[in-house]
Design an enzyme around this catalytic site. Structure first.
Site, PDB file in Angstrom:
ATOM      1  N   SER A   1      41.620   1.292 108.222  1.00  0.00           N
ATOM      2  CA  SER A   1      42.124   2.245 107.216  1.00  0.00           C
ATOM      3  C   SER A   1      41.030   2.612 106.219  1.00  0.00           C
ATOM      4  O   SER A   1      41.284   3.323 105.254  1.00  0.00           O
ATOM      5  CB  SER A   1      43.313   1.634 106.474  1.00  0.00           C
ATOM      6  OG  SER A   1      42.980   0.356 105.978  1.00  0.00           O
TER       7      SER A   1
ATOM      8  N   ASN B   1      48.842  -8.304 101.594  1.00  0.00           N
ATOM      9  CA  ASN B   1      50.123  -7.599 101.468  1.00  0.00           C
ATOM     10  C   ASN B   1      50.488  -7.316 100.014  1.00  0.00           C
ATOM     11  O   ASN B   1      50.930  -6.216  99.673  1.00  0.00           O
ATOM     12  CB  ASN B   1      51.249  -8.404 102.139  1.00  0.00           C
ATOM     13  CG  ASN B   1      50.983  -8.622 103.611  1.00  0.00           C
ATOM     14  OD1 ASN B   1      50.032  -8.060 104.155  1.00  0.00           O
ATOM     15  ND2 ASN B   1      51.789  -9.446 104.263  1.00  0.00           N
TER      16      ASN B   1
ATOM     17  N   THR C   1      68.440  39.703  92.281  1.00  0.00           N
ATOM     18  CA  THR C   1      69.164  38.706  93.063  1.00  0.00           C
ATOM     19  C   THR C   1      69.192  39.304  94.466  1.00  0.00           C
ATOM     20  O   THR C   1      69.243  40.530  94.614  1.00  0.00           O
ATOM     21  CB  THR C   1      70.607  38.473  92.554  1.00  0.00           C
ATOM     22  OG1 THR C   1      71.321  39.704  92.660  1.00  0.00           O
ATOM     23  CG2 THR C   1      70.638  38.014  91.106  1.00  0.00           C
ATOM     24  N   HIS C   2      69.117  38.462  95.469  1.00  0.00           N
ATOM     25  CA  HIS C   2      69.035  38.923  96.870  1.00  0.00           C
ATOM     26  C   HIS C   2      67.829  39.849  97.080  1.00  0.00           C
ATOM     27  O   HIS C   2      67.840  40.676  97.985  1.00  0.00           O
ATOM     28  CB  HIS C   2      70.305  39.667  97.300  1.00  0.00           C
ATOM     29  CG  HIS C   2      71.576  38.970  96.927  1.00  0.00           C
ATOM     30  ND1 HIS C   2      72.242  38.142  97.787  1.00  0.00           N
ATOM     31  CD2 HIS C   2      72.286  38.949  95.766  1.00  0.00           C
ATOM     32  CE1 HIS C   2      73.331  37.654  97.186  1.00  0.00           C
ATOM     33  NE2 HIS C   2      73.354  38.120  95.949  1.00  0.00           N
TER      34      HIS C   2
ATOM     35  N   SER D   1      38.814  41.726 103.955  1.00  0.00           N
ATOM     36  CA  SER D   1      39.032  41.645 105.393  1.00  0.00           C
ATOM     37  C   SER D   1      37.713  41.972 106.090  1.00  0.00           C
ATOM     38  O   SER D   1      36.957  42.831 105.630  1.00  0.00           O
ATOM     39  CB  SER D   1      40.098  42.664 105.800  1.00  0.00           C
ATOM     40  OG  SER D   1      39.930  43.044 107.149  1.00  0.00           O
TER      41      SER D   1
ATOM     42  N   LYS E   1      40.807  46.310 102.172  1.00  0.00           N
ATOM     43  CA  LYS E   1      41.737  45.196 101.934  1.00  0.00           C
ATOM     44  C   LYS E   1      41.310  44.247 100.829  1.00  0.00           C
ATOM     45  O   LYS E   1      40.141  43.957 100.652  1.00  0.00           O
ATOM     46  CB  LYS E   1      41.899  44.358 103.222  1.00  0.00           C
ATOM     47  CG  LYS E   1      42.775  44.953 104.272  1.00  0.00           C
ATOM     48  CD  LYS E   1      44.235  45.162 103.873  1.00  0.00           C
ATOM     49  CE  LYS E   1      45.046  43.900 103.849  1.00  0.00           C
ATOM     50  NZ  LYS E   1      45.232  43.286 105.164  1.00  0.00           N
TER      51      LYS E   1
ATOM     52  N   GLU F   1      48.425  32.615  99.254  1.00  0.00           N
ATOM     53  CA  GLU F   1      49.044  32.383 100.565  1.00  0.00           C
ATOM     54  C   GLU F   1      48.826  30.943 101.014  1.00  0.00           C
ATOM     55  O   GLU F   1      49.707  30.321 101.612  1.00  0.00           O
ATOM     56  CB  GLU F   1      48.438  33.323 101.611  1.00  0.00           C
ATOM     57  CG  GLU F   1      48.832  34.775 101.443  1.00  0.00           C
ATOM     58  CD  GLU F   1      48.011  35.676 102.348  1.00  0.00           C
ATOM     59  OE1 GLU F   1      48.500  36.015 103.421  1.00  0.00           O
ATOM     60  OE2 GLU F   1      46.860  36.012 101.975  1.00  0.00           O
TER      61      GLU F   1
ATOM     62  N   TYR G   1      56.511  -7.183 105.140  1.00  0.00           N
ATOM     63  CA  TYR G   1      55.365  -6.325 105.425  1.00  0.00           C
ATOM     64  C   TYR G   1      55.236  -6.095 106.931  1.00  0.00           C
ATOM     65  O   TYR G   1      55.416  -7.006 107.734  1.00  0.00           O
ATOM     66  CB  TYR G   1      54.049  -6.935 104.884  1.00  0.00           C
ATOM     67  CG  TYR G   1      52.862  -6.034 105.204  1.00  0.00           C
ATOM     68  CD1 TYR G   1      52.551  -4.956 104.372  1.00  0.00           C
ATOM     69  CD2 TYR G   1      52.104  -6.217 106.364  1.00  0.00           C
ATOM     70  CE1 TYR G   1      51.520  -4.090 104.681  1.00  0.00           C
ATOM     71  CE2 TYR G   1      51.061  -5.355 106.673  1.00  0.00           C
ATOM     72  CZ  TYR G   1      50.775  -4.290 105.832  1.00  0.00           C
ATOM     73  OH  TYR G   1      49.762  -3.434 106.139  1.00  0.00           O
TER      74      TYR G   1
ATOM     75  N   GLN H   1      50.659   0.759 106.570  1.00  0.00           N
ATOM     76  CA  GLN H   1      49.336   1.351 106.336  1.00  0.00           C
ATOM     77  C   GLN H   1      49.390   2.873 106.447  1.00  0.00           C
ATOM     78  O   GLN H   1      48.563   3.586 105.883  1.00  0.00           O
ATOM     79  CB  GLN H   1      48.351   0.772 107.359  1.00  0.00           C
ATOM     80  CG  GLN H   1      46.950   1.283 107.227  1.00  0.00           C
ATOM     81  CD  GLN H   1      46.000   0.483 108.094  1.00  0.00           C
ATOM     82  OE1 GLN H   1      45.826  -0.697 107.870  1.00  0.00           O
ATOM     83  NE2 GLN H   1      45.399   1.108 109.085  1.00  0.00           N
TER      84      GLN H   1
ATOM     85  N   LYS I   1      49.391   5.794 103.353  1.00  0.00           N
ATOM     86  CA  LYS I   1      48.310   6.283 102.486  1.00  0.00           C
ATOM     87  C   LYS I   1      47.867   7.711 102.744  1.00  0.00           C
ATOM     88  O   LYS I   1      47.695   8.489 101.802  1.00  0.00           O
ATOM     89  CB  LYS I   1      47.098   5.343 102.587  1.00  0.00           C
ATOM     90  CG  LYS I   1      47.377   4.040 101.902  1.00  0.00           C
ATOM     91  CD  LYS I   1      46.345   3.011 102.227  1.00  0.00           C
ATOM     92  CE  LYS I   1      46.963   1.639 102.083  1.00  0.00           C
ATOM     93  NZ  LYS I   1      48.117   1.407 102.988  1.00  0.00           N
TER      94      LYS I   1
HETATM   95  N1  ARG Z   1      45.366  -1.980 105.371  1.00  0.00           N
HETATM   96  C1  ARG Z   1      46.608  -2.637 105.129  1.00  0.00           C
HETATM   97  C2  ARG Z   1      47.616  -1.637 104.549  1.00  0.00           C
HETATM   98  O1  ARG Z   1      47.207  -0.649 104.104  1.00  0.00           O
HETATM   99  C3  ARG Z   1      46.414  -3.752 104.171  1.00  0.00           C
HETATM  100  C4  ARG Z   1      47.311  -4.924 104.388  1.00  0.00           C
HETATM  101  C5  ARG Z   1      47.047  -5.571 105.678  1.00  0.00           C
HETATM  102  N2  ARG Z   1      47.793  -6.765 105.818  1.00  0.00           N
HETATM  103  C6  ARG Z   1      47.873  -7.388 106.954  1.00  0.00           C
HETATM  104  N3  ARG Z   1      48.517  -8.480 106.963  1.00  0.00           N
HETATM  105  N4  ARG Z   1      47.318  -6.918 108.047  1.00  0.00           N
HETATM  106  O2  ARG Z   1      48.806  -1.854 104.545  1.00  0.00           O
END
Ligand code: ARG
Length: 456
Positions: A21, A109, A154-155, A276, A282, A289, A316, A321, A324
């Protein structure tokens, strides 16, 4: 490597690439270092490590921060699973085996949950500031257009005249609700999970309150299993992005319509439009947009995380992961869209004369005429019917309200007199409004003043 002694083989290269990650949780670098520093201090405070050991760890973490900030260390260059392993491995390189004490009583975790909550708190405040700034841009423009008449729709059909300031203030209201939602997210994220361990707390007497206070959290979580598996605050944040982008997208749609030759209500600045490659004449509203278009992926990000979460058993799971990328993408997209909306609004020109002309004698005064009839004692339904006949007459005669004379009006219904003709003069339309929340220029002026005072 943070684990490995019970393994015979190293993680397969493509499995590492698939599971790493680091390319995105590098965004959490600052938070991760801070969490580690506070954790080390706490370990010394409760005498699990000595204060010298804590100082050494903190010194190492300071160095890591320095090398990261000046670009002399790039975590991406190593083969790390995540930002936590990258930092801890680097700490070993810098201070040796003392680095191994840092993770006492801690799991990745609770570490990632803490990092993420800090990041969400910080980012929600940044978005609130951006919204606040945008509200001010809208208010500045509204202040100049309290008496600029435009058709209200409206509409997407002409309904009743309003002022341009009134239209802009509608967005100021939306942005205020967006801020309120973000404040809520800030508060739900403001609970520290640190000290929850992997899922079951710790056998060490970790001082969770001390860590929470030093990280700026108001409370600590009460259940370690929930603490490491809870991503509701991320989902709530993504929902803020959904609603906020939906508002910007509606505005984008209006800006695009207003800037077309058919409406010709605004002229967008060259700085925020493109040409354009084929058609020399244009001028395209690409930025606006794209705000409308990017709303799609922000919606997708919400669904993406909601789907990840829906099947997870406690506590967990590595699936988490996947929280993110949607989060970082939505927040960045929303933030940039707020900035660019502000630039677009600030730099566009308003064609103030256009609608004054358009609205002269326009049928959007029909409700005002019906209200006039009510004031003469006619029940509203009947008044509605009479005015409908006036409109029909105009359409057949190919004329407009302001060209009707009293004789014609009287032929449609003898109740009409000279004061009815005055109603059809667009000049007075807004001043006649009496209810709070209407576009009466006095009320709009007061609203702008109220906003200006509260928004400082
Ligand atoms: N990269 C993991 C996440 O974003 C971190 C936690 C990983 N924990 C584990 N026990 N593998 O969630």
């Amino acid at each position: 490597m943070l684990w490995g002694s019970r393994f015979k083989d190293k993680l397969n290269k493509s499995a590492l690439k698939f599971s790493s990650s680091l390319s995105f949780d590098i965004n959490l670098f600052k938070e991760d270092v801070l969490v580690s520093k506070v954790h080390a201090e706490m370990l010394a405070k409760v005498k699990i490590i000595s204060s010298e050991e804590a100082e050494k760890i903190i010194y190492g973490l300071d160095l890591i921060e320095k090398h990261f900030n000046d670009g002399s260390w790039k975590p991406e260059d190593g083969n790390y699973e995540d930002i936590h392993s990258a930092i801890e491995t680097k700490l070993f390189e810098l201070i040796g085996n003392t680095a191994g004490m840092l993770h006492t009583g801690r799991s990745r975790n609770d570490q990632i949950a803490t990092d993420l909550r800090l990041w969400v708190k910080k980012s929600s405040k940044e978005l609130i500031n951006a919204l606040h700034h945008l509200q001010n841009v809208f208010l500045d423009l509204a202040g100049q257009h309290i008496n600029t008449l435009i058709p209200g729709y409206t509409h997407l059909q002409r309904a009743q005249p309003v002022s341009y300031a009134f239209h802009l203030l509608a967005y100021v209201e939306m942005f205020e609700r967006d801020k309120r939602r973000l404040n809520f997210v800030h508060d739900v994220a403001d609970v520290s999970p640190l000290g929850s361990g992997a899922l079951a707390g710790s056998t060490f007497p970790l001082d969770r309150k001390f860590m929470a206070e030093n990280l700026g959290f108001t409370e600590i979580t009460a259940n370690a299993m929930d603490a490491v598996s809870d991503r509701d605050f991320v989902l709530d944040f993504l929902h803020c992005c959904v609603t906020g982008m939906m508002h910007l997208s509606r505005l984008a749609e209006e800006i695009i319509i207003w800037s077309s030759a058919e409406w010709n209500f605004i002229k967008l600045s060259d700085k925020f439009t493109t040409g354009s490659s084929l058609m020399p004449q244009k001028k395209n509203p690409d930025i606006t947009e794209l705000i409308r278009g990017k709303t799609g992926r922000v919606f997708g990000n919400y669904i993406s995380l909601a789907t990840v979460l829906k099947g997870l058993p406690l506590s967990y799971n590595r699936d988490l992961q996947e929280d993110k990328e949607p989060l970082f993408d939505s927040v960045e997209t929303y933030y940039n869209s707020l900035l660019l909306t502000g630039h677009t609004i600030r730099t566009m020109e308003i064609n103030t004369e256009k609608y004054k002309e358009e609205l002269k004698g326009d049928f959007s005064l029909a409700t005002d005429l019906a209200d006039w009839l009510v004031m003469q004692g006619i029940p509203f339904r009947e008044a509605h019917h009479i005015v409908g006949n006036v409109v029909k007459y105009c359409e057949v005669q190919n004329t407009k309200f302001d060209r009707l004379n009293l004789d014609e009006m009287k032929k449609i219904n003898p109740i009409f007199d000279a004061s009815a003709i005055e109603i059809l003069d667009i000049k007075n339309v807004l001043n006649r409004k009496q209810t709070f929340g209407s576009p009466n220029p006095e009320l709009v002026k007061r609203e702008i003043k109220k906003w200006k005072q509260t928004l400082i």
